[in-house]
Structure formats: structure tokens, C-alpha cells
Write a protein that holds these residues in place. Sequence first.
Motif, PDB file in Angstrom:
ATOM      1  N   ASN A 127       0.835  -1.194   0.000  1.00 47.37           N
ATOM      2  CA  ASN A 127       0.000   0.000   0.000  1.00 47.37           C
ATOM      3  C   ASN A 127       0.882   1.261   0.000  1.00 47.37           C
ATOM      4  O   ASN A 127       1.553   1.509   0.980  1.00 47.37           O
ATOM      5  CB  ASN A 127      -0.892  -0.016   1.249  1.00 47.37           C
ATOM      6  N   PRO A 128       0.923   2.019  -1.078  1.00 48.21           N
ATOM      7  CA  PRO A 128       0.189   1.819  -2.325  1.00 48.21           C
ATOM      8  C   PRO A 128       0.828   0.711  -3.173  1.00 48.21           C
ATOM      9  O   PRO A 128       2.017   0.439  -3.032  1.00 48.21           O
ATOM     10  CB  PRO A 128       0.360   3.177  -3.022  1.00 48.21           C
ATOM     11  N   GLU A 129       0.031   0.099  -4.018  1.00 44.35           N
ATOM     12  CA  GLU A 129       0.548  -0.941  -4.916  1.00 44.35           C
ATOM     13  C   GLU A 129       1.154  -0.283  -6.148  1.00 44.35           C
ATOM     14  O   GLU A 129       0.561   0.639  -6.711  1.00 44.35           O
ATOM     15  CB  GLU A 129      -0.602  -1.875  -5.327  1.00 44.35           C
ATOM     16  N   THR A 130       2.348  -0.733  -6.540  1.00 45.73           N
ATOM     17  CA  THR A 130       2.975  -0.174  -7.741  1.00 45.73           C
ATOM     18  C   THR A 130       3.324  -1.262  -8.752  1.00 45.73           C
ATOM     19  O   THR A 130       3.705  -0.958  -9.875  1.00 45.73           O
ATOM     20  CB  THR A 130       4.293   0.564  -7.383  1.00 45.73           C
ATOM     21  N   HIS A 131       3.233  -2.536  -8.358  1.00 44.50           N
ATOM     22  CA  HIS A 131       3.716  -3.622  -9.220  1.00 44.50           C
ATOM     23  C   HIS A 131       2.670  -4.085 -10.238  1.00 44.50           C
ATOM     24  O   HIS A 131       1.474  -4.064  -9.955  1.00 44.50           O
ATOM     25  CB  HIS A 131       4.169  -4.805  -8.369  1.00 44.50           C
ATOM     26  N   LEU A 132       3.184  -4.516 -11.366  1.00 46.39           N
ATOM     27  CA  LEU A 132       2.321  -4.803 -12.513  1.00 46.39           C
ATOM     28  C   LEU A 132       1.240  -5.860 -12.226  1.00 46.39           C
ATOM     29  O   LEU A 132       0.055  -5.604 -12.456  1.00 46.39           O
ATOM     30  CB  LEU A 132       3.183  -5.234 -13.713  1.00 46.39           C
ATOM     31  N   ILE A 133       1.625  -7.040 -11.765  1.00 46.61           N
ATOM     32  CA  ILE A 133       0.638  -8.119 -11.644  1.00 46.61           C
ATOM     33  C   ILE A 133      -0.458  -7.770 -10.626  1.00 46.61           C
ATOM     34  O   ILE A 133      -1.653  -7.874 -10.953  1.00 46.61           O
ATOM     35  CB  ILE A 133       1.308  -9.484 -11.331  1.00 46.61           C
ATOM     36  N   PRO A 134      -0.104  -7.313  -9.406  1.00 45.69           N
ATOM     37  CA  PRO A 134      -1.195  -6.957  -8.480  1.00 45.69           C
ATOM     38  C   PRO A 134      -2.101  -5.856  -9.030  1.00 45.69           C
ATOM     39  O   PRO A 134      -3.319  -5.892  -8.805  1.00 45.69           O
ATOM     40  CB  PRO A 134      -0.471  -6.469  -7.224  1.00 45.69           C
ATOM     41  N   ILE A 135      -1.536  -4.917  -9.787  1.00 39.39           N
ATOM     42  CA  ILE A 135      -2.378  -3.854 -10.349  1.00 39.39           C
ATOM     43  C   ILE A 135      -3.319  -4.434 -11.412  1.00 39.39           C
ATOM     44  O   ILE A 135      -4.521  -4.148 -11.414  1.00 39.39           O
ATOM     45  CB  ILE A 135      -1.511  -2.708 -10.911  1.00 39.39           C
ATOM     46  N   ILE A 136      -2.796  -5.286 -12.272  1.00 41.96           N
ATOM     47  CA  ILE A 136      -3.659  -5.933 -13.275  1.00 41.96           C
ATOM     48  C   ILE A 136      -4.797  -6.687 -12.578  1.00 41.96           C
ATOM     49  O   ILE A 136      -5.957  -6.632 -13.002  1.00 41.96           O
ATOM     50  CB  ILE A 136      -2.832  -6.915 -14.156  1.00 41.96           C
ATOM     51  N   LEU A 137      -4.468  -7.357 -11.479  1.00 43.05           N
ATOM     52  CA  LEU A 137      -5.492  -8.160 -10.796  1.00 43.05           C
ATOM     53  C   LEU A 137      -6.488  -7.277 -10.035  1.00 43.05           C
ATOM     54  O   LEU A 137      -7.644  -7.663  -9.869  1.00 43.05           O
ATOM     55  CB  LEU A 137      -4.837  -9.194  -9.867  1.00 43.05           C
ATOM     56  N   GLN A 138      -6.048  -6.083  -9.621  1.00 46.85           N
ATOM     57  CA  GLN A 138      -7.007  -5.143  -9.027  1.00 46.85           C
ATOM     58  C   GLN A 138      -8.027  -4.703 -10.077  1.00 46.85           C
ATOM     59  O   GLN A 138      -9.207  -4.544  -9.782  1.00 46.85           O
ATOM     60  CB  GLN A 138      -6.291  -3.916  -8.449  1.00 46.85           C
ATOM     61  N   VAL A 139      -7.562  -4.531 -11.312  1.00 44.26           N
ATOM     62  CA  VAL A 139      -8.497  -4.181 -12.396  1.00 44.26           C
ATOM     63  C   VAL A 139      -9.436  -5.361 -12.652  1.00 44.26           C
ATOM     64  O   VAL A 139     -10.660  -5.193 -12.745  1.00 44.26           O
ATOM     65  CB  VAL A 139      -7.743  -3.783 -13.693  1.00 44.26           C
ATOM     66  N   ALA A 140      -8.861  -6.569 -12.699  1.00 47.17           N
ATOM     67  CA  ALA A 140      -9.686  -7.765 -12.929  1.00 47.17           C
ATOM     68  C   ALA A 140     -10.759  -7.902 -11.848  1.00 47.17           C
ATOM     69  O   ALA A 140     -11.875  -8.336 -12.120  1.00 47.17           O
ATOM     70  CB  ALA A 140      -8.802  -9.016 -12.954  1.00 47.17           C
ATOM     71  N   ALA A 141     -10.406  -7.512 -10.612  1.00 49.58           N
ATOM     72  CA  ALA A 141     -11.343  -7.654  -9.491  1.00 49.58           C
ATOM     73  C   ALA A 141     -12.321  -6.483  -9.404  1.00 49.58           C
ATOM     74  O   ALA A 141     -13.148  -6.426  -8.495  1.00 49.58           O
ATOM     75  CB  ALA A 141     -10.558  -7.764  -8.186  1.00 49.58           C
ATOM     76  N   GLY A 142     -12.183  -5.520 -10.330  1.00 46.27           N
ATOM     77  CA  GLY A 142     -13.103  -4.370 -10.335  1.00 46.27           C
ATOM     78  C   GLY A 142     -12.738  -3.294  -9.331  1.00 46.27           C
ATOM     79  O   GLY A 142     -13.526  -2.384  -9.055  1.00 46.27           O
ATOM     80  N   GLU A 143     -11.511  -3.369  -8.761  1.00 49.69           N
ATOM     81  CA  GLU A 143     -11.107  -2.357  -7.769  1.00 49.69           C
ATOM     82  C   GLU A 143     -10.470  -1.137  -8.427  1.00 49.69           C
ATOM     83  O   GLU A 143     -10.280  -0.101  -7.788  1.00 49.69           O
ATOM     84  CB  GLU A 143     -10.103  -2.961  -6.780  1.00 49.69           C
ATOM     85  N   ARG A 144     -10.050  -1.278  -9.664  1.00 45.73           N
ATOM     86  CA  ARG A 144      -9.509  -0.168 -10.454  1.00 45.73           C
ATOM     87  C   ARG A 144     -10.200  -0.214 -11.799  1.00 45.73           C
ATOM     88  O   ARG A 144     -10.536  -1.297 -12.275  1.00 45.73           O
ATOM     89  CB  ARG A 144      -8.018  -0.389 -10.763  1.00 45.73           C
TER      90      ARG A 144
END
Length: 329
Positions: free
Chosen positions: A185-202
Motif C-alpha cells: 500500500n500503495p501498490e505499484t507492481h504490474l501483476i497486483p495492479i492488473i489483478l485489481q483491475v480484474a477484481a473491479g477495484e480499479r
Amino acid sequence: MTVLVLGGAGYIGSHAVDRLIENGYDVTVIDNLITGHRASINKKAHFYEGDIRDEKFMNSVFDKEDIEGVIHFAAFSVVPESMKDPLKYFDNNTGGMIKLLEIMNDHNVKKIVFSSTAATYGEPKQIPIKETDPQVPTNPYGESKLAMEKIMHWADLAYGIKFVSLRYFNVAGAKDNGSIGEDHNPETHLIPIILQVAAGERDQLSIFGDDYPTKDGTNIRDYVHVIDLVDAHILALKYLSKGNDSDAFNLGSSNGFSNKEMLDAARKVTGKEIPAVMAPRRAGDPSTLIASSDKARNVLGWNPQYDDIEEIIKTAWNWKQQHSNGYEN
Ligand code: UFG
């Protein structure tokens, strides 16, 4: 006898603690919980909350526990933050190492496995990157870690403290059962960010730059699964226990994936659309980073098990689905 894990509540540290315990080691953890999570520490570890720069606290732990070796993960690691606040990095990372080596020497602890980074190489001159390649960091984070490597070298010559520096490439994934994983927190790494988008959080992923000299214009990185990575630490401890000399090893898969390929793989794994847009380059990003890991394989006997990027992403997605707010729930 116990293995002391510094930064054992962080992403990689918590997986190392867990894996050491699975392998029958007695484990002591020190973490100041600034970026780490108490809930990520395996309950069988002896946990001490405190800072490696706090001499009194460190002495008390070294006095109490019968420490045979140290694995050192305790560091700040956000590259853009290090550009804005370099002294924070030199103080905590580099300064922390000086204090740690003093205390180790005072307590006759002579083995350390150190979490180094591909960022010590800077912009590579050749791909794949070998351990003997020039180390010219392009940011204070990499510089702080390179200084730590050099300090260990001189401490070895003077006090006989043997070290293994493990230079990580892009660490990813989570324990198979999803009980521990990556939560920044905050997240800056590629895979967790992609998965936040997949989960509808971004709403969407911004891909930083599509004009690099690579096959599709986006950066290429070498992803290594966190469990394979921590297994290399256990091998490094064994290597030092056998009386071998200090050395440095790259840890990567030796395969490169572009940011666009990572997005496609994540779309396949999650079955989600994952909206993405192109964005300007991020300062300090090298175009391509791929490790030669032959040395770790040949000398340490490292044999990484995860060789499929979708499998790696799958473990991160499994963790994410079980912990939508990270360690907060
Ligand atoms: N990226 C995006 N969008 C994002 C986040 C990342 O396009 O929202 C791109 C980056 O520009 C880069 C790639 O995804 O091309 C990977 O970026 P990460 O931040 O996940 O990882 P880095 O390669 O920048 O950094 C990693 C470690 C660092 C270490 C570095 C060594 O996280 O600690 O490798 O070069 F210093």
C-alpha cells in the motif's frame, strides 16, 4: 538454533518464513511492520516487532535467541519513492546493514543471505544479465542495495561474515493455497495492479510506454515465482553452512514477458476483460531485464518449479480472490 528473518512480515519475507518452517527450521522474525503485515507471519515463528536500526532492541533479540544465520529482507523497495527521498533509502537500507553487521559480529553470527536486486545493474549492457556484468544503478533504491553488497564484502574480509547476495528479478505469485500473498500500500507492481483491475477495484491498467525497442514496444521483465525465490534462500543458507565462500547469484526464470503479454496472460487466467490504456513511460524503467540464472542453478542447485507465466499469475489471482482487501480481511 534459529534462523533470523529480518523483514519476515513483508511479501517475500513472509513466504520465506513459511517455507523455512515447512522445511523444519526454527525461525525468528524481526519486522517493524511499517510495510509488513503481522497476519502474514507464520504463527510458529518467534516474532519481535522492532527496527533493525534500534541497537538496544536488536541486541536484546540476539542475546535471547540462538541465531545460526540471518536472512535479510528488511528494506524499502519502491523505486519512484527512492528518487524523491533517497536519504530514507540510504538510512534504512544501507544504514540498517551497517548496524546489523556490527551486531552480528558482536554476537559471532557469521552467515547472512541478502535480498539484493536486478536494480543494482541499472540499464543492462547485455541480455541475459550475468552476475559479472557492470553494476551501475539508475536509482537510489538500487544504489542503496549495491552499497549493502559492498559493505558485506568488506565485512567478510575483516570479520569473516560470509554472505550470499541474491539479485532478484521480478518476483510474483503467492503460496499455492492462497493463505499468504502480495499486499503493498500503495501498490505499484504490474501483476497486483492488473489483478485489481480484474477484481473491479480499479477502472483500468495504464501500460507505461509502448515505444521501447522490444517486440511489441512495451517493457520486458523476467518473472520468478515467490516460492521458487524463497527456496533459493534456503539453498543459500545450506551453501554457507557448508563453509563456501561469499558470492552473488541472479534469481530469475531466464524468460522475458512484455507488459502486453502479461496483460493477455492475466485476461486468460481470470477470464476478465481487464481494460487497459497506453500511458507515457515511467521514469527509470529499463527496456528489458532478463536474468541469466545458470549460476544459481549450477552452484546452489536451484531448480525453479514454476516455468509457466499463467501458473504464476494463477497463484496471485487465487490469493487475491481470497483476500480482496489484502490482509485487512
Ligand atoms: N507497469 C505498468 N503499469 C503499472 C505498473 C507497472 O505498465 O501500473 C510496468 C512497468 O513500467 C514495468 C513493468 O510493468 O515495465 C513491471 O513493473 P513493476 O513495478 O511491477 O516492477 P519493476 O520491474 O519496475 O521493479 C522490480 C522490483 C523492484 C526492482 C526492479 C529491478 O519491483 O523492486 O524490479 O529492476 F528494483
